[in-house]
Motif scaffolding. Structure first.
Motif, mmCIF file in Angstrom:
data_model
loop_
_atom_site.group_PDB
_atom_site.id
_atom_site.type_symbol
_atom_site.label_atom_id
_atom_site.label_comp_id
_atom_site.label_asym_id
_atom_site.label_seq_id
_atom_site.Cartn_x
_atom_site.Cartn_y
_atom_site.Cartn_z
ATOM 1 N N ARG A 147 41.014 -36.200 19.019
ATOM 2 C CA ARG A 147 42.511 -35.944 18.906
ATOM 3 C C ARG A 147 43.061 -36.064 17.638
ATOM 4 O O ARG A 147 42.324 -37.077 16.765
ATOM 5 N N SER A 148 43.934 -35.135 17.268
ATOM 6 C CA SER A 148 44.622 -35.577 15.803
ATOM 7 C C SER A 148 46.097 -35.903 16.082
ATOM 8 O O SER A 148 46.848 -34.915 16.037
ATOM 9 N N PRO A 149 46.357 -37.288 16.126
ATOM 10 C CA PRO A 149 47.612 -37.505 16.254
ATOM 11 C C PRO A 149 48.665 -37.088 15.361
ATOM 12 O O PRO A 149 48.146 -37.306 14.065
ATOM 13 N N GLN A 150 49.852 -36.755 15.557
ATOM 14 C CA GLN A 150 50.838 -36.515 14.431
ATOM 15 C C GLN A 150 52.147 -37.207 14.663
ATOM 16 O O GLN A 150 53.274 -36.775 13.705
ATOM 17 N N GLY A 151 52.332 -37.994 15.433
ATOM 18 C CA GLY A 151 53.634 -38.938 15.525
ATOM 19 C C GLY A 151 53.933 -39.406 14.340
ATOM 20 O O GLY A 151 53.125 -40.212 13.776
ATOM 21 N N ARG A 152 55.227 -39.770 13.978
ATOM 22 C CA ARG A 152 55.837 -40.148 12.811
ATOM 23 C C ARG A 152 55.524 -41.777 13.024
ATOM 24 O O ARG A 152 55.288 -42.395 12.207
ATOM 25 N N ARG A 184 45.797 -36.116 8.806
ATOM 26 C CA ARG A 184 46.802 -35.563 9.410
ATOM 27 C C ARG A 184 47.164 -34.540 8.394
ATOM 28 O O ARG A 184 48.028 -33.291 8.801
ATOM 29 N N ARG A 185 46.456 -34.108 7.331
ATOM 30 C CA ARG A 185 46.736 -33.005 6.267
ATOM 31 C C ARG A 185 45.670 -31.718 6.713
ATOM 32 O O ARG A 185 45.889 -30.709 5.948
ATOM 33 N N GLN A 186 44.788 -32.143 7.464
ATOM 34 C CA GLN A 186 43.537 -31.091 7.931
ATOM 35 C C GLN A 186 43.771 -30.351 9.103
ATOM 36 O O GLN A 186 44.523 -30.786 10.242
ATOM 37 N N PRO A 187 43.312 -29.077 9.067
ATOM 38 C CA PRO A 187 43.532 -28.452 10.357
ATOM 39 C C PRO A 187 42.785 -28.901 11.484
ATOM 40 O O PRO A 187 41.402 -29.384 11.144
ATOM 41 N N PRO A 188 43.342 -28.858 12.539
ATOM 42 C CA PRO A 188 42.339 -29.350 13.778
ATOM 43 C C PRO A 188 40.930 -28.705 14.006
ATOM 44 O O PRO A 188 41.001 -27.683 13.983
ATOM 45 N N GLY A 189 39.975 -29.412 14.108
ATOM 46 C CA GLY A 189 38.812 -28.959 14.266
ATOM 47 C C GLY A 189 37.884 -28.557 13.004
ATOM 48 O O GLY A 189 36.913 -28.047 13.228
ATOM 49 N N SER A 190 38.760 -28.592 11.776
ATOM 50 C CA SER A 190 37.836 -28.346 10.589
ATOM 51 C C SER A 190 36.831 -29.544 10.353
ATOM 52 O O SER A 190 36.920 -30.627 10.861
ATOM 53 N N GLU A 191 36.011 -29.201 9.349
ATOM 54 C CA GLU A 191 34.973 -30.178 9.061
ATOM 55 C C GLU A 191 35.528 -31.392 8.573
ATOM 56 O O GLU A 191 34.794 -32.340 8.428
ATOM 57 N N ASP A 192 36.384 -31.285 7.465
ATOM 58 C CA ASP A 192 37.249 -32.149 7.038
ATOM 59 C C ASP A 192 37.657 -33.082 7.968
ATOM 60 O O ASP A 192 37.831 -34.464 7.787
ATOM 61 N N ALA A 193 38.608 -32.326 8.927
ATOM 62 C CA ALA A 193 39.168 -33.409 9.973
ATOM 63 C C ALA A 193 38.272 -34.378 10.481
ATOM 64 O O ALA A 193 38.624 -35.456 10.991
ATOM 65 N N THR A 194 37.040 -33.548 10.959
ATOM 66 C CA THR A 194 35.868 -34.399 11.580
ATOM 67 C C THR A 194 35.513 -35.638 10.836
ATOM 68 O O THR A 194 35.284 -36.503 11.201
ATOM 69 N N MET A 195 35.151 -35.298 9.363
ATOM 70 C CA MET A 195 34.918 -36.349 8.632
ATOM 71 C C MET A 195 35.916 -37.518 8.406
ATOM 72 O O MET A 195 35.477 -38.670 8.474
ATOM 73 N N TRP A 196 37.194 -37.210 8.441
ATOM 74 C CA TRP A 196 38.087 -38.240 8.196
ATOM 75 C C TRP A 196 38.370 -38.886 9.499
ATOM 76 O O TRP A 196 38.657 -39.982 9.430
ATOM 77 N N ARG A 197 38.281 -38.272 10.606
ATOM 78 C CA ARG A 197 38.545 -38.844 11.671
ATOM 79 C C ARG A 197 37.319 -39.877 12.096
ATOM 80 O O ARG A 197 37.656 -41.114 12.524
ATOM 81 N N LYS A 198 36.087 -39.551 11.816
ATOM 82 C CA LYS A 198 35.062 -40.366 11.720
ATOM 83 C C LYS A 198 35.391 -41.793 10.648
ATOM 84 O O LYS A 198 35.156 -42.912 11.388
#
Length: 482
Positions: A370-375, A207-221
């Protein structure tokens, strides 16, 4: 104060506390080994970063778990000397093997894994972590074998001259029918707990990473692999738990009756999802029930008979007697604490199903990059690591409380297990001291974990990637990787 009550509280507090570290260590060792294996197969730095990050969390958890586990063995001699004397000839072999084989396997290869970066080949290095995981499995198996013997004593003879149970069949103890269903149940629950732990941490970073960034891909995995393992292992827990319930009904029918607060024998028997009753659990005021489900859980058929507490109490009194002076038997109704067994059984199942539901929700919400942001989802995932963790605790409380008043079912009651020469004052001092120390360790554990989690996974430059060991490295000293 009664020394027995203090001894029981101390053992319950320290054991439940210690077991919070055990499933995370078992499951996380497998996940770290899995991430490193993926790194070796793909050479994708993302997997190496996850290996090092979750490896650090594993080391913190493992270290605190070892410290808290040492107290368990000392307690047998301090507070439960009569119990130790009775079971010593049976428990000696499996617990000795656990210490000599499993723990040394874990500690030796964990040391090699920590200090072996750039010193061992990639395949040998990851093998070390897989051997650490194998050591955790061996450790769990031998300890559970001892506990399963307490639930269903087999492979022994009682020596009236020494007043001890003596092992006659090691294989019978190792392959006790209770052990054969308990071990996979605990193992799958450990995978589920560690996977939920990974999901909660990785989702927070995602949730703290910009969508599409390398870190976002890693944490989504990490989120998706953790959620998938949570769901799959949760399904395995349910399936094995079904077999476990039927074995439990066979060897400890009173425990199954207590799990439902079933006082009268029923054929077929319903399962209550929720009940409001009197404080002692003997009278039902309101209940939401599922017809015939308890019969299936207990017997495998929807019209099977499930014996009630009243009938079983009479059978136990006839079999084991009511003479408080009889060796290793005591008077009483042989009924466990019904409210505790009833609700811990439901909390165990409810938290497990809730964790599976959240894991399925996470998989759906993170599909197609997808990078969900729902509370609401974030709140659910924040609570996710605690669901299987507390479900494990509820399961063990049910298992041990449901066996009461027996320490060793049918052979030795808990009241006759306590150390006769230890006073209530001494036990109270021990209880306060250990609880205080464990509270301090909890603060240390949480601070270390939160610090490591907030720091996140360190980036790895190309020249920092582990390389294959060569002959030029022969004199290179081992280096601490963390």
């Amino acid at each position: 104060m009664d020394p027995l009550d203090i001894a029981r509280w101390q053992f319950a507090i320290t054991t439940v506390y210690h077991f919070m570290f055990v499933p995370i260590s078992i499951g996380l060792s497998a996940m770290v080994a899995g991430y490193e294996t993926a790194w070796l197969r793909t050479r994708n730095p993302m997997y190496l970063r996850l290996t090092k990050f979750f490896g650090k969390l594993f080391l913190i958890n493992f270290a605190i778990g070892v410290v808290t586990g040492i107290v368990q063995e000392f307690q047998f001699g301090m507070n439960w000397s009569d119990y130790s004397r009775f079971v010593g000839d049976v428990f000696g072999a499996p617990l000795a093997i656990e210490g000599l084989l499993a723990f040394f396997l874990e500690s030796t290869f964990l040391g090699l894994w920590i200090f072996g970066w750039d010193r061992l080949s990639g395949k040998l290095h990851v093998t070390c972590m897989w051997l650490v995981h194998l050591g955790t499995l061996f450790s769990a198996y031998f300890i559970l074998a001892a506990n399963s013997w307490m639930q269903n004593p087999v492979g022994f003879l009682f020596n009236p001259d020494t007043g001890r149970a003596e092992m006659t069949d090691f294989a019978a103890i190792m392959f006790n029918k209770v052990q054969l269903v308990t071990f996979p149940h605990v193992l799958l629950a450990a995978y589920m707990t560690a996977a939920a732990f990974v999901v909660g941490i990785a989702f927070w970073h995602l949730r703290r990473q910009p969508p599409g960034s390398e870190d976002a891909t890693m944490w989504r995995k990490a989120v998706r692999t953790g959620a998938a393992l949570t769901l799959v292992s949760g399904l395995g827990v349910v399936i094995v738990g079904d077999f476990q319930g039927k074995v439990m009904t066979e060897v400890q029918p009173m425990k199954m009756a207590a799990a439902e607060a079933l006082y009268e024998t029923e054929e077929p028997a319903s399962f209550s999802v929720f009940t409001i009753g009197t404080p002692d659990g003997k009278e039902e005021k309101f209940a939401i029930t599922i017809p015939n489900l308890l019969s299936f859980l207990a017997t495998g058929t929807f019209d099977g008979e499930v014996k009630g507490i009243n009938e079983l109490r009479e059978q136990y009194q006839e079999t084991y007697g009511e003479d408080p002076g009889a060796a290793y038997y005591s008077a009483g109704d042989y009924t466990p604490n019904i409210p505790i067994t009833y609700w811990t059984f439901r909390f165990m199942m409810g938290l497990g199903f809730a964790a599976m539901a959240v894991a399925a929700w996470v998989l759906w919400a993170t599909r197609r990059s997808r990078s969900p942001q729902g509370r609401l989802l974030f709140t659910a995932v924040t609570l996710l690591p605690f669901m299987p963790l507390f479900a494990n605790s509820m399961g063990w409380i049910f298992t041990e409380m449901g066996r009461q008043p027996w320490a060793v079912f049918g052979l030795m009651t808990t009241a006759r297990s306590v150390s006769p020469g230890v006073s209530a004052t001494e036990m109270l001092i021990s209880l306060i001291t250990l609880t205080s120390v464990y509270g301090l360790l909890a603060v240390i554990e949480v601070r270390l974990l939160l610090s490591a989690i907030r720091h996140g996974a360190d980036p790895i430059a190309e020249d920092e990637l582990p390389r294959v060991r060569t002959d030029d490295d022969a004199d290179k000293p081992f280096a601490f990787a963390y």
